[in-house]
Design a protein around this motif. Structure first.
Motif, PDB file in Angstrom:
ATOM      1  N   GLU B  15      29.095 -28.445  -8.804  1.00 58.93           N
ATOM      2  CA  GLU B  15      27.558 -29.466  -8.642  1.00 58.93           C
ATOM      3  C   GLU B  15      26.731 -29.922  -7.694  1.00 58.93           C
ATOM      4  OE1 GLU B  15      28.466 -32.368 -11.663  1.00 58.93           O
ATOM      5  OE2 GLU B  15      26.618 -32.144 -12.386  1.00 58.93           O
ATOM      6  N   GLN B  80      23.442 -28.972 -12.236  1.00 57.73           N
ATOM      7  CA  GLN B  80      23.978 -29.507 -13.530  1.00 57.73           C
ATOM      8  C   GLN B  80      24.734 -28.359 -13.855  1.00 57.73           C
ATOM      9  OE1 GLN B  80      21.133 -31.851 -14.598  1.00 57.73           O
ATOM     10  NE2 GLN B  80      20.813 -32.785 -12.808  1.00 57.73           N
ATOM     11  N   THR B  81      25.451 -29.612 -14.603  1.00 56.46           N
ATOM     12  CA  THR B  81      26.454 -28.428 -15.488  1.00 56.46           C
ATOM     13  C   THR B  81      25.958 -27.863 -16.902  1.00 56.46           C
ATOM     14  OG1 THR B  81      27.112 -31.179 -17.091  1.00 56.46           O
ATOM     15  CG2 THR B  81      28.636 -29.889 -14.964  1.00 56.46           C
ATOM     16  N   ASN B 108      31.105 -26.229 -10.566  1.00 56.30           N
ATOM     17  CA  ASN B 108      32.756 -26.649 -10.967  1.00 56.30           C
ATOM     18  C   ASN B 108      31.658 -28.084 -10.843  1.00 56.30           C
ATOM     19  OD1 ASN B 108      35.113 -26.535 -10.495  1.00 56.30           O
ATOM     20  ND2 ASN B 108      35.164 -26.376  -8.518  1.00 56.30           N
ATOM     21  N   PRO B 109      32.168 -29.271 -11.502  1.00 51.69           N
ATOM     22  CA  PRO B 109      32.061 -30.289 -11.680  1.00 51.69           C
ATOM     23  C   PRO B 109      32.651 -31.338 -10.652  1.00 51.69           C
ATOM     24  CG  PRO B 109      33.166 -30.134 -13.665  1.00 51.69           C
ATOM     25  CD  PRO B 109      33.099 -28.690 -12.834  1.00 51.69           C
TER      26      PRO B 109
END
Lengths: 113, 109
Positions: B15, B80-81, B108-109
């Protein structure tokens, strides 16, 4: 704007059984209509398209057929399903010729067992 | 036959990193369209580019159409997610809209 209604949303069918998926379009007249199939995690494969009532073009030889009995109705059928027919089927429409924005229905997820 | 090729097939980023997907057509296109498909959903139209060399922006998304009108790119800045999904380019060929294979973006956050 256009709205595409597609049903059923999900179905599980045995091999050899028939299939009928239906799609209706609201908000436009004389659209180009399309059936796409998407295997899990894959791209969009064009199956059929129609530029008018009763006019169907097939993109790939297969176990499926399509019909357009009314201006805003598009039907995908099979007489006998195969395992390989499993997938996510998407109906789509575009108004004013093929170069415009394509609107998709919510899709029909078919599992053939 | 007429084709639209898209790369990469998959892209996994952290992210906040940038993301780019590229699209190439075997023929000159009158326009190029981009769609986004969220997991489990249907493709949704993002944008259409018509002019040679055109660049359009939608917040963090930048779309480009090549000078020869045969290639295009989508760039996302600071992912962003909510950007997760598969991005497709598509070009009109005859009476059909031909789609690229799509680029599946995971984050991947």
């Amino acid at each position: 704007s256009q709205t595409i209604h597609q049903w059923p949303a999900t179905l599980v069918q045995p091999v050899g059984s028939p299939l009928s998926l239906e799609c209706t379009v609201e908000g436009t007249s004389n659209p180009n209509l399309y059936w796409y199939r998407q295997a899990a995690g894959r791209g969009l494969q064009l199956l059929f398209y129609s530029v008018g009532i009763g006019q169907i073009s097939s993109e790939v030889p297969q176990n499926l057929s399509a019909s357009r009995p009314q201006d805003r109705q598009f039907i995908l059928s099979s007489k006998k399903l195969l395992l390989s027919d499993s997938g996510f089927y998407l109906c789509a429409a575009v108004a004013g010729g093929p170069t415009g924005e394509l609107f998709f229905g919510e899709g029909s997820r078919l599992t053939v067992l | 036959g007429q084709q639209v090729m898209q790369i990469p097939q998959y892209q996994h980023v952290q992210e906040g990193e940038d993301f780019t997907t590229y699209c190439n057509s075997s023929t000159t296109l009158s326009n190029i369209q981009w769609y986004k498909q969220r997991p489990g959903g249907h493709p949704v139209f993002l944008i259409q580019l018509v002019k040679s060399g055109e660049v359009k922006k939608q917040k963090r998304l930048t779309f480009q159409f090549g000078e020869a009108k045969k290639n295009s790119s989508l760039h996302i800045t600071a992912t962003q997610t909510t950007d997760v999904g598969t991005y497709f380019c598509a070009g009109p060929m005859a009476q059909k809209l031909v789609f690229g294979q799509g680029t599946r973006l995971t984050i991947n956050p």
